[in-house]
Design an enzyme around this catalytic site. Structure first.
Site, mmCIF file in Angstrom:
data_model
loop_
_atom_site.group_PDB
_atom_site.id
_atom_site.type_symbol
_atom_site.label_atom_id
_atom_site.label_comp_id
_atom_site.label_asym_id
_atom_site.label_seq_id
_atom_site.Cartn_x
_atom_site.Cartn_y
_atom_site.Cartn_z
ATOM 1 N N LYS A 247 0.826 -1.211 0.000
ATOM 2 C CA LYS A 247 0.000 0.000 0.000
ATOM 3 C C LYS A 247 0.859 1.259 0.000
ATOM 4 O O LYS A 247 0.482 2.270 -0.598
ATOM 5 C CB LYS A 247 -0.965 -0.010 1.186
ATOM 6 C CG LYS A 247 -2.142 -0.944 0.931
ATOM 7 C CD LYS A 247 -2.984 -1.178 2.167
ATOM 8 C CE LYS A 247 -3.996 -2.292 1.919
ATOM 9 N NZ LYS A 247 -4.518 -2.820 3.192
ATOM 10 N N LYS B 200 -6.142 -15.742 -12.241
ATOM 11 C CA LYS B 200 -7.503 -15.970 -11.759
ATOM 12 C C LYS B 200 -8.318 -14.680 -11.747
ATOM 13 O O LYS B 200 -7.754 -13.592 -11.852
ATOM 14 C CB LYS B 200 -7.471 -16.612 -10.373
ATOM 15 C CG LYS B 200 -6.506 -15.980 -9.403
ATOM 16 C CD LYS B 200 -6.512 -16.684 -8.069
ATOM 17 C CE LYS B 200 -5.841 -15.792 -7.034
ATOM 18 N NZ LYS B 200 -6.157 -16.108 -5.680
ATOM 19 N N LYS C 114 -10.907 -8.512 -8.717
ATOM 20 C CA LYS C 114 -11.633 -7.272 -9.015
ATOM 21 C C LYS C 114 -10.731 -6.167 -9.534
ATOM 22 O O LYS C 114 -11.198 -5.262 -10.199
ATOM 23 C CB LYS C 114 -12.485 -6.806 -7.833
ATOM 24 C CG LYS C 114 -11.827 -6.633 -6.516
ATOM 25 C CD LYS C 114 -12.911 -6.248 -5.478
ATOM 26 C CE LYS C 114 -12.457 -6.527 -4.058
ATOM 27 N NZ LYS C 114 -13.560 -6.573 -3.110
#
Ligand code: TRP
Length: 325
Positions: free
Chosen positions: A107, A189, A192
């Site tokens: 982050k 895979k 989002k």
């Protein structure tokens, strides 16, 4: 106990990876499922969309089979004890350890101008969520393993310093290996954050589902009998196994093995089976989203249930810490 961040829409990977596990767990355990709205503040300080996002997560999980009468389905910020336990755990958390957490370092790289203290102590808040119910089993994916390890560290520090209050929490999964739902772009895979066209969302309209499935990568077909499938073809079969009948799957397996497979037909079939699978869930999501009164009741009931367990734990915590004047 598990938490779901209210960011973005649920997709097929979430469904087969996480939610199906939750729905099974609700039959076997006392479950607490929580929408992590406080966690979302660490990265999304703007709260204009928050209420809608919390409602969506609740609606999606209920539409997938989570039953608010069987589990405690609640919103993190409505159980104030979370914040109290978070404060106490912060004193057992070393900043050096937190600074080395993989998710924190990611982050920092992604948004270098918002490295707030809440981001650093994200794992402390997550530990508070879990320990608040003295939970033992936490259904989460691999990316959350390190956070669970941190939670166990705090359990041991707390129990050692103040007395035995918490059990150690561990990641939980019914199957040995987690179900992987392949992306529609041939490798990796569904997720989002990746290409939206390669992921099927539970909110996708029928035509969007069809369009996405028809775009899946295929080729001219096998040239030799019983040949091995390339990864992107294997993926189409894997997707089919999630939603299609056994007869359909074995037909296309046979067609593949004798080199008569027509991928256009296969994708059309897959698209229709996906539509059949997703459309009723989408319908339920929208129905629930339109019923704000019901959503309010769900949240109230969930907070009350979670509150009982939270209050009992905090009583023990304050006693153990000598904060019971
Ligand atoms: N950190 C989790 C995630 O990113 C969400 C979460 C918050 C959670 N609190 C939790 C998961 C407690 C399990 C238990 O997905």
């Amino acid at each position: 106990m598990s938490g779901i961040r209210p960011t973005g829409f649920l997709h097929l990977g979430n469904y087969f990876g996480a939610i199906r596990n939750y729905v099974k767990m609700q039959e076997d355990y006392d479950c607490y499922f929580m929408v992590a709205d406080l966690h979302s503040l660490t990265t999304h300080p703007d709260t204009k969309q928050l209420k809608d996002n919390v409602h969506r997560v609740l609606a999606e999980n209920i539409a997938c089979g989570l039953d608010p009468d069987k589990v405690a389905l609640y919103c993190q910020s409505q159980v104030f004890e979370t914040s109290e336990l978070y404060l106490y755990l912060n004193m057992l958390a070393y900043t050096g350890e937190l600074g080395k957490t993989v998710t924190f370092k990611d982050k920092v790289r992604q948004s270098p101008d918002n490295i707030n203290a809440g981001l650093l102590t994200y794992p402390v808040l997550m530990a508070a969520d879990i320990l608040l119910h003295r939970a033992k089993y936490v259904p989460v994916g691999k990316d959350q393993e390190q956070h669970l390890e941190i939670a166990r560290t705090y359990v041991n520090r707390f129990n050692h310093r103040y007395g035995e209050v918490f059990p150690e929490p561990f990641a939980f999964n019914y199957n040995q290996q987690l179900v992987k739902v392949p992306s529609l772009n041939g490798s990796g895979k569904m997720s989002k954050s990746e290409n939206q066209m390669a992921t099927l969302f539970l909110a996708d309209e029928d035509d969007v589902i069809r369009k996405k499935v028809m775009k899946t990568k295929t080729d001219a077909g096998p040239q030799e009998l019983n040949s091995q499938k390339p990864e992107y073809i294997e993926n189409v079969f894997s997707l089919m196994k999630l939603v299609s009948g056994d007869d359909v799957i074995s037909k296309f397996e046979n067609d593949y093995n004798n080199c008569s497979i027509r991928y256009g037909d296969m994708k059309k079939q897959l698209a229709e089976d996906m539509v059949q699978f997703i459309a009723p869930i989408r319908g339920k999501i929208n129905e629930i989203l339109n019923d704000k009164k019901y959503l309010g009741e769900v949240m109230e009931k969930g907070a009350a249930k979670a509150g009982i367990s939270a209050k009992a734990t905090m009583q023990l915590v304050r006693e153990a810490m000598g904060l019971n004047y």
